[in-house]
Structures are given as structure tokens and as C-alpha cells.
Design an enzyme around this catalytic site. Structure first.
Site, PDB file in Angstrom:
ATOM      1  N   SER A 203       7.454  -9.452  -2.025  1.00 36.94           N
ATOM      2  CA  SER A 203       7.837  -8.249  -1.301  1.00 36.94           C
ATOM      3  C   SER A 203       7.109  -8.238   0.049  1.00 36.94           C
ATOM      4  CB  SER A 203       7.234  -7.263  -2.086  1.00 36.94           C
ATOM      5  OG  SER A 203       5.654  -6.903  -2.155  1.00 36.94           O
TER       6      SER A 203
ATOM      7  N   ARG B  20       9.862  -8.399 -10.220  1.00 41.75           N
ATOM      8  CA  ARG B  20       9.810  -8.512  -8.796  1.00 41.75           C
ATOM      9  C   ARG B  20       9.934  -9.853  -8.153  1.00 41.75           C
ATOM     10  NH1 ARG B  20       4.432  -5.641  -6.724  1.00 41.75           N
ATOM     11  NH2 ARG B  20       5.443  -5.888  -4.662  1.00 41.75           N
TER      12      ARG B  20
ATOM     13  N   THR C 275       5.434  -2.139   5.308  1.00 44.12           N
ATOM     14  CA  THR C 275       5.638  -2.775   3.991  1.00 44.12           C
ATOM     15  C   THR C 275       5.375  -1.723   3.028  1.00 44.12           C
ATOM     16  OG1 THR C 275       3.287  -3.539   4.171  1.00 44.12           O
ATOM     17  CG2 THR C 275       4.868  -4.870   5.137  1.00 44.12           C
TER      18      THR C 275
ATOM     19  N   SER D 168      -4.976 -12.397   7.867  1.00 45.37           N
ATOM     20  CA  SER D 168      -5.962 -11.526   7.836  1.00 45.37           C
ATOM     21  C   SER D 168      -5.338 -10.151   8.476  1.00 45.37           C
ATOM     22  CB  SER D 168      -6.968 -12.078   8.636  1.00 45.37           C
ATOM     23  OG  SER D 168      -6.666 -12.092  10.131  1.00 45.37           O
TER      24      SER D 168
END
Length: 261
Positions: A28, A54, A201, A152
Site C-alpha cells: 500500500s 493486501r 496514503t 525516514s
């Protein structure tokens, strides 16, 4: 012993055609978007994630990318990327790998005086030790010109209250990036990281409490572009880092100017 210099190739994304890219956390968000972009460039894509359902859906998304010309199927491998034995299995199933992208990792928040170590251990393990485990598995297998790209976050340089453990973990990943770029240079393997801001997201929607498109649009109005970035815009950065053999030890901010406001 003399070591040949880093191979020279076009720094454009076209250099990834026919290459195999392992995307850890590819079911995802940014990982999936990277898989789709890589597929469109003719790369062979291997997606790794824990959740099999998924993962299967992500593989189907990548296979359906318009204009993809590469004949190899997209491979999905269900595995815990923080387990070195599992990672060995992943690389064995994937076959020769040229580049590795790591987007997986938890993000634990909570004030220092109310969040004991046990509550944040999983997040630190998934971010720092997960990255370290991937590097240990990938380094001896990658060819000259291969790369590892970590991720990060903006809070590494702009921390907020209640995020000490999470910020420490992503900051450690940036330090690991620079150290491994030096250590793996004799193998001609590059290591970089992308420092992300907030993108649209599923993880960000949950953290922002923005369940609808309208709420996401409102959340992005304060940023310089007037909106949140798309996963595809986020995924373009690691593709650049994979393509250009003269970039190593870099931590590239991709945040739509969020660090400025």
C-alpha cells in the site's frame, strides 16, 4: 585488491528497465506506488509485505499498470521483513535483485512520561532494526551499481511533542544510511534515504483522522502546493535514487515544502 569503479549507466529511470527491484512494504501507500511506477518503466517488481490478502491486491494493481511492457510477472512474497531468516527466504524466492526499497515501519507516538519503552519497542524495531536487517540480507547479494533506499520522515528535523521515540527511530535510519554508504562503497553498492513529509496514503489518513477526500484536501491547504502529495509523487524520489549511480549517502527531503512552513 583493486576494485573496479562504480558502473556508468544513464541516470534516467530508463536504466531500471529489466532490473529487479525488491519493495519491502509494497502492499500500500508509497511502496505500492513505487511498484506501479517501476512496472511502467519495465522493471521486474517484487513486493514484500506481511498481509497476504493486501499483498495479492497490490500485485494485481501492478500487473494492471497501463503501458507496462516487461514480460515477467510481478512477484508478491508474504514475509516479516524484520526477521533475518524470513529475509533470506525472500531473496531466495526473488532471485537476483538489483535494488531494494524499504518503506515498511511503524510510528509510535506518546509523551515521554506516559509511554514506556515496551510500548515503542515494536516501532523502533521495525524502523531501525528492520532497516538494518534488510541491509544485512541485501548487501552480499546486490551487484555493483545496486542500491538500498530507506525512508525516514520530516519529524527527524522538525520534531513535535510526543514523538521522541518515533523521531529517534527515523533519525537513526538516516544515520544508518550515511554509515552504510561508506561501509558498502567498496562493493559499489549505494545507500540513500528519502525524508518524507505528509502524503495522501492510508497511514497518513489514519494519523490525520482524515477519512474523506474533503478532509484530506483541507489538511493539505496549509502546505506550499496547497494539497498533500500523491503516493506516486513520493515514489518518484527513490526511483531517481536507484537510477543515478553517482548518488550515495544522501538523505533527500521530499515534502512539498512542509519543512518551510
Amino acid at each position: 585488491m583493486s576494485v573496479a569503479p562504480m558502473p556508468i549507466s544513464t541516470p534516467l529511470p530508463a536504466a531500471l528497465a529489466g532490473r529487479t527491484v525488491l519493495v519491502i512494504g509494497g502492499s500500500s501507500g508509497i511502496g505500492l506506488a513505487a511498484g506501479e511506477l517501476l512496472r511502467s518503466l519495465g522493471a521486474r517488481v517484487v513486493l514484500v509485505a506481511r498481509d497476504k490478502a493486501r499483498l495479492d491486491a497490490a500485485v494485481a494493481h501492478c500487473l494492471a499498470v497501463p503501458g507496462a511492457t516487461h514480460d515477467d510477472p510481478v512477484l508478491g512474497i508474504a514475509a516479516d521483513a524484520g526477521d533475518e531468516r524470513e529475509l533470506d527466504r525472500v531473496f531466495e524466492q526473488a532471485g537476483p535483485v538489483d535494488h531494494v526499497l524499504v518503506t515498511a515501519g511503524g510510528f509510535q507516538v506518546g509523551p515521554l512520561d506516559a509511554t514506556p519503552r515496551a510500548d515503542v519497542q515494536d516501532a523502533v524495531d521495525s524502523r531501525l532494526w528492520g532497516a538494518y536487517a534488510v541491509a544485512r540480507a541485501a548487501a552480499p547479494r546486490l551487484p555493483a551499481g545496486g542500491s538500498i533506499t530507506f525512508t525516514s520522515g520530516l519529524y527527524a528535523t522538525r520534531p513535535l511533542p510526543g514523538m521522541a521515540a518515533a523521531v529517534a527511530a527515523i533519525g537513526a535510519v538516516e544515520a544508518l544510511t550515511r554509515a552504510l554508504a561508506v561501509e558498502l562503497a567498496p562493493r559499489r553498492v549505494r545507500v540513500n534515504a528519502v525524508r518524507y513529509g505528509v502524503f495522501d496514503t492510508p497511514l497518513a489518513r489514519g494519523a490525520l483522522g482524515a477519512a474523506t477526500d474533503e478532509a484530506v484536501a483541507e489538511a493539505g491547504r496549509a502546505f506550499l502546493p496547497g494539497r498533500l502529495g500523491t503516493p506516486a509523487e513520493a515514489a518518484a524520489a527513490p526511483i531517481f535514487l536507484m537510477s543515478d549511480n553517482y548518488v550515495s549517502g544522501a538523505v533527500i527531503p521530499v515534502d512539498g515544502g512542509q519543512s518551510l512552513v
